[in-house]
Design a protein around this motif. Structure first.
Motif, mmCIF file in Angstrom:
data_model
loop_
_atom_site.group_PDB
_atom_site.id
_atom_site.type_symbol
_atom_site.label_atom_id
_atom_site.label_comp_id
_atom_site.label_asym_id
_atom_site.label_seq_id
_atom_site.Cartn_x
_atom_site.Cartn_y
_atom_site.Cartn_z
ATOM 1 N N HIS A 77 58.662 66.932 57.416
ATOM 2 C CA HIS A 77 59.575 66.411 58.431
ATOM 3 C C HIS A 77 60.575 65.428 57.809
ATOM 4 O O HIS A 77 61.770 65.452 58.147
ATOM 5 C CB HIS A 77 58.802 65.738 59.565
ATOM 6 N N THR A 94 62.023 67.911 66.353
ATOM 7 C CA THR A 94 60.604 67.838 65.969
ATOM 8 C C THR A 94 60.398 66.910 64.775
ATOM 9 O O THR A 94 59.399 66.203 64.719
ATOM 10 C CB THR A 94 60.047 69.237 65.632
ATOM 11 N N SER A 97 60.710 63.347 66.122
ATOM 12 C CA SER A 97 59.505 63.017 66.902
ATOM 13 C C SER A 97 58.319 62.729 65.983
ATOM 14 O O SER A 97 57.545 61.809 66.238
ATOM 15 C CB SER A 97 59.143 64.167 67.840
ATOM 16 N N ALA A 98 58.177 63.516 64.921
ATOM 17 C CA ALA A 98 57.061 63.319 63.992
ATOM 18 C C ALA A 98 57.148 61.953 63.318
ATOM 19 O O ALA A 98 56.136 61.264 63.153
ATOM 20 C CB ALA A 98 57.039 64.428 62.946
#
Length: 199
Positions: A77, A94, A97-98
């Protein structure tokens, strides 16, 4: 038992990796010439060694495969965020968010403790089950500092194929190591020699 590879045994740290642990972290998966690939987080033992060498876990932390998988996931990520920053592209939600999830995993306030001999002191509690959360939070925070700070403008991928490492550019240097710089210069010289001559 074979000795586990360390980043330094493969390549020296990329420029900027000493200042930003997150840069060292994203560079822990190395693509090398000849199709070789080395993952310094490839096994729980290697991951424990990597974390210990950087002060993120004690040597006896007992990192398990689940922990290793979580670290590798955060690394990918962060690589996506670095790539988006360098290319000026929108970030994958994503990935964002990670990183935010990792940032929120560890408490930020040091608690008050009392030692019978030396009196009061403050420290962050770190039971064994929180070691991974603290490592993830530290790596995510360091990446966020890099991506939002003045050094973000210097972030660049290594300019030597097949290297996949990132570095902080200093001047015109676009390579993570002397080895990569030599390889890129040799490839350019070869390309010049093998180009057909114009009439």
């Amino acid at each position: 038992m074979s000795e586990l590879p360390t980043a330094e045994s493969v390549l020296p740290p990329a420029p900027g990796a000493q200042a930003y642990l997150a840069l060292d972290f994203v560079n822990s998966a190395l693509a090398l010439p000849g199709g070789q690939y080395i993952d310094l987080l490839g096994t729980p033992e290697a991951t424990n060694l990597w974390l210990t060498e950087r002060g993120l876990a004690p040597a006896d932390a007992g990192i398990q495969e689940m922990c290793t998988t979580q670290l590798r996931s955060l690394r990918e990520h962060l690589r996506a965020l670095f790539a988006a920053r360098v290319a000026g592209l929108p970030v994958l939600p994503t990935a964002l968010s990670a990183v935010n999830d990792a940032l929120s995993r560890a408490p930020t306030a040091a608690l008050l403790f009392w030692d019978e001999k030396n009196g009061p002191y403050r420290a962050a509690p770190c039971p064994t089950n929180e070691i991974l959360d603290r490592a993830l939070a530290a790596l995510a925070a360091n990446a966020a500092d890099l991506l939002t700070g003045p050094d973000a403008e210097r972030l660049t991928p290594c300019g030597s194929t097949p290297c996949n490492r990132y570095l902080l550019r200093h001047g015109r240097r676009h390579w993570c190591s002397i080895r990569c710089g030599d390889r890129a210069r040799a490839a350019r010289a070869y390309a010049r020699r093998t180009q057909p001559k114009a009439d």
